[in-house]
Design a protein around this motif. Structure first.
Motif, short mmCIF file in Angstrom:
data_model
loop_
_atom_site.label_atom_id
_atom_site.label_comp_id
_atom_site.label_asym_id
_atom_site.label_seq_id
_atom_site.Cartn_x
_atom_site.Cartn_y
_atom_site.Cartn_z
N LEU A 81 0.81 -1.23 0.00
CA LEU A 81 0.00 0.00 0.00
C LEU A 81 0.84 1.27 0.00
O LEU A 81 0.43 2.30 0.53
CB LEU A 81 -0.97 0.02 1.20
N THR A 82 2.02 1.22 -0.61
CA THR A 82 2.81 2.43 -0.81
C THR A 82 2.82 2.78 -2.29
O THR A 82 2.76 1.91 -3.16
CB THR A 82 4.26 2.23 -0.33
N VAL A 83 2.91 4.08 -2.57
CA VAL A 83 2.91 4.56 -3.95
C VAL A 83 4.27 4.29 -4.58
O VAL A 83 5.31 4.67 -4.02
CB VAL A 83 2.58 6.06 -3.99
N VAL A 84 4.27 3.61 -5.73
CA VAL A 84 5.51 3.33 -6.44
C VAL A 84 5.83 4.46 -7.42
O VAL A 84 6.95 4.96 -7.46
CB VAL A 84 5.41 1.99 -7.20
N THR A 85 4.83 4.86 -8.19
CA THR A 85 5.03 5.93 -9.16
C THR A 85 3.71 6.62 -9.43
O THR A 85 2.64 6.06 -9.16
CB THR A 85 5.62 5.38 -10.48
N ALA A 86 3.80 7.84 -9.95
CA ALA A 86 2.60 8.62 -10.28
C ALA A 86 2.95 9.61 -11.37
O ALA A 86 4.10 10.06 -11.47
CB ALA A 86 2.05 9.34 -9.06
N ASN A 87 1.98 9.96 -12.22
CA ASN A 87 2.25 10.95 -13.25
C ASN A 87 1.91 12.35 -12.74
O ASN A 87 1.40 12.54 -11.63
CB ASN A 87 1.49 10.61 -14.54
N GLU A 88 2.18 13.34 -13.58
CA GLU A 88 2.01 14.74 -13.16
C GLU A 88 0.55 15.06 -12.88
O GLU A 88 0.23 15.82 -11.96
CB GLU A 88 2.57 15.67 -14.23
N THR A 89 -0.37 14.52 -13.69
CA THR A 89 -1.79 14.80 -13.48
C THR A 89 -2.25 14.28 -12.13
O THR A 89 -3.02 14.94 -11.42
CB THR A 89 -2.63 14.17 -14.60
N ALA A 90 -1.80 13.08 -11.74
CA ALA A 90 -2.16 12.55 -10.44
C ALA A 90 -1.66 13.45 -9.32
O ALA A 90 -2.38 13.74 -8.35
CB ALA A 90 -1.59 11.14 -10.27
#
Length: 404
Positions: A81-90
């Motif tokens: 339940l940890t964030v690995v990656t995200a884009n700019e919009t997120a």
């Protein structure tokens, strides 16, 4: 030994040595050429691999840019339940810096326990979805879809639906206001038309006919206003369901009795077929009766004189099913996906003179889905149609708490 023989032997030995050295040099040359060929092939393969890697990286970058351009947030969440990656919009939707998202827990990134529950559900079942408002200065409303990967991670897709929900609220409020404004004058006109109809016997035939027409058309308008209000309340969720244990067989019989006079005027016979033991369902009897009434009214309206409409109630292992079967003109195959849309009335040439608002089936769909059920239609042109809905059966814990 003869000196001449010794010289001959020495000459032969020297020749052999020279020949061996020559053969060795030729082998080394061939080996060198082979090694050079292998090195060249390896260099070419490495070049192709590097080129493929560059193309793949470029494709990933292009996909990321495209996703950002269409305004969709993408987040990858690990099994812990940890964030690995995200884009700019997120990052923008979450009012976070993109570099600060990886490594955060879902709760830290979204500050909403409902999204964590969506992720957990996706990990457990494979997919999940939900809608929530992020607690930021802009407070956007996000539609969240989650899907589990074969590796066990979860991809989240975030879509900003704030403007869409605002427009839907405006539409609902507009319909609600218009319906309320129309209800009072229409009720007055309807009462006046009924009063005039009482004296129609003393009036000229053409005048009496026109009064009857006014009464019929006013009734259609009143029905439309009432259905608009019902649909507005159901869609907005402002009317809570009053849950109880519902006997669908008894509900079907009561609905048939309510519609008996209308069916008699149409020359249609109504029949109820129910099993000996139909388990009760958990639901709002008034709303379910409204849904069944709409289906039954629709079937009678499109049935020819002398036809029969059957209401069948049955049960399977997990759900109870109610079917309304008629022998009307049927529905074209192309129109079947749209019959439950609001205001949809199919082919105008086929329904001319039948009347109706196009809201009854939409209301039935909303009522059934609000009960966790499903609704569908099967039809064949020239033979008839079967409208049906299924509701989950009442569990023992629900049956013990009537009226909850």
């Amino acid at each position: 030994m003869d000196p001449v023989a010794l010289l001959a032997i020495g000459a032969l030995g020297a020749a052999a040595i020279v020949l061996a050295v020559g053969l060795q040099r030729r082998g080394v040359a061939r080996a060198t050429r082979a090694a050079a060929g292998v090195a060249s092939d390896a260099a070419e393969a490495l070049g192709r691999a590097a080129s493929a890697e560059e193309r793949a990286a470029a494709a990933v970058r292009d996909a990321g840019v495209l996703v950002d351009l269409v305004g969709i947030g993408v987040v990858r969440v690990a099994a812990d339940l940890t964030v690995v990656t995200a884009n700019e919009t997120a990052a923008r939707l979450l009012a976070r810096r993109m570099a600060g998202l990886p490594g955060r827990s879902v709760m830290e990134a979204f500050t909403d326990h409902r999204l964590e529950e969506i992720v957990r559900t996706a990990m457990r079942t494979g997919a999940a979805a939900g809608e929530l408002a992020i607690r930021t200065s802009d407070a956007p409303t996000l539609l969240v879809r989650a899907r589990r990967t074969p590796a066990g991670d979860v991809w989240l897709v975030l879509e900003d639906v704030t403007e869409l929900r605002r427009l839907q609220r405006i539409r609902t409020e507009f319909i609600d206001n218009i319906a309320h404004e129309l209800r009072t004058p229409l009720t007055t006109v309807s009462l006046l038309a009924e009063t005039l109809a009482l004296d129609a016997g003393r009036l000229p035939p053409r005048t009496a006919e026109r009064i009857a027409k006014i009464e019929v058309e006013t009734g259609h308008l009143v029905q439309m206003v009432n259905e608009l209000l019902d649909l507005s309340k159901i869609e907005s969720g402002s009317t809570a369901l009053v849950l109880d244990d519902v006997d669908l067989a008894r509900l079907a019989q009561a609905t048939v009795e309510r519609l008996g006079l209308f069916a008699e005027r149409q020359g249609v016979r109504l029949v109820v077929e129910a099993g000996a033991t139909i388990p009760r369902v958990r639901g709002d009897a008034e709303r379910l009766g409204q849904a069944l009434l709409n289906l039954l009214h629709n079937a009678v309206k499109f049935s020819p004189a002398g036809a029969q409409v059957v209401v069948q109630v049955a049960a399977s292992e997990h759900e109870a099913v109610v079917m309304v079967r008629d022998h009307g003109p049927g529905i074209p195959r192309a129109a079947l996906p749209r019959v439950f849309e609001r205001f949809y009335k199919g082919d105008r040439a086929r329904t001319r003179g039948v009347g109706g608002t196009g809201l009854g089936l939409s209301i039935a769909r909303h009522v059934v889905e609000a009960h966790g059920g499903r609704i569908w239609v099967e039809s064949e042109e020239g033979i008839g149609s079967t409208f049906a809905f299924a509701l989950p059966l009442t569990g023992p814990d629900l049956a013990a708490t009537p009226g909850a």
